[in-house]
Design a protein around this motif. Sequence first.
Motif, short mmCIF file in Angstrom:
data_model
loop_
_atom_site.label_atom_id
_atom_site.label_comp_id
_atom_site.label_asym_id
_atom_site.label_seq_id
_atom_site.Cartn_x
_atom_site.Cartn_y
_atom_site.Cartn_z
N CYS A 1 0.83 -1.21 0.00
CA CYS A 1 0.00 0.00 0.00
C CYS A 1 0.86 1.25 0.00
O CYS A 1 1.86 1.32 0.72
N GLN B 1 -2.74 5.76 -0.26
CA GLN B 1 -3.83 4.81 0.00
C GLN B 1 -4.11 4.69 1.50
O GLN B 1 -5.26 4.65 1.92
N LYS C 1 -6.11 7.49 2.87
CA LYS C 1 -7.53 7.42 2.49
C LYS C 1 -8.27 6.30 3.23
O LYS C 1 -9.44 6.43 3.56
N ILE D 1 -10.64 3.09 -3.17
CA ILE D 1 -9.23 3.45 -2.95
C ILE D 1 -8.32 2.58 -3.81
O ILE D 1 -7.12 2.78 -3.88
#
Length: 191
Positions: A55, A59, A62, A121
């Motif tokens: 990730c 990301q 969010k 996302i």
Amino acid sequence: MMTGLTPRLFVAVPLPAAQKKLLDSWGRERKREWPFGRWVFREDYHITLQFLGNCSEEQIKKMIPALHKLAAEQAVFSLAVQGLGTFGRPEQPRILWAGVGGELELLHQLQQQVVQSLAPIGFLPDDRPYRPHITLARKYQKNHFPLQSLQQLQLWKTGDTTWKVKEIVLYETRLGRQPMYHALERFPFKK
């Protein structure tokens, strides 16, 4: 959070200390007779809701508010450790697991809500159906796993296997460490 590397993350239901202790005790009794390549460390027991993989920081920024919003709308529910099973070839399983019982409909709804919250996302849902479980060991080292005796075993003779699910956790995988899974953020249920 790891610096310089992209963290590998997943969202899961944590297990309380009492259930971790019971699973660990049961596993220690089986290690000699069942040669798995790796038994899961006591503090790493969990029920995965969604594996996210590597990730980016963007990301993560969010997903944290999205998961807080989701958790704020959740009511506490009950689960229990129930049964044993394997994934992979019966004679040489890839995974030995403890099953999950209790309010499974609510667990499946929670899992779907996590997937829906994180899809915008960029996290795609898994192709396979959701099969909640607690991984106990990985990679059986021989070719004659006693699957029939597994069905007759009890996880433990005493102790309550039921607990209240009150939160979900965003975990980071830290390979080569114990515990291997580090809680980056906890998302308590508000209802």
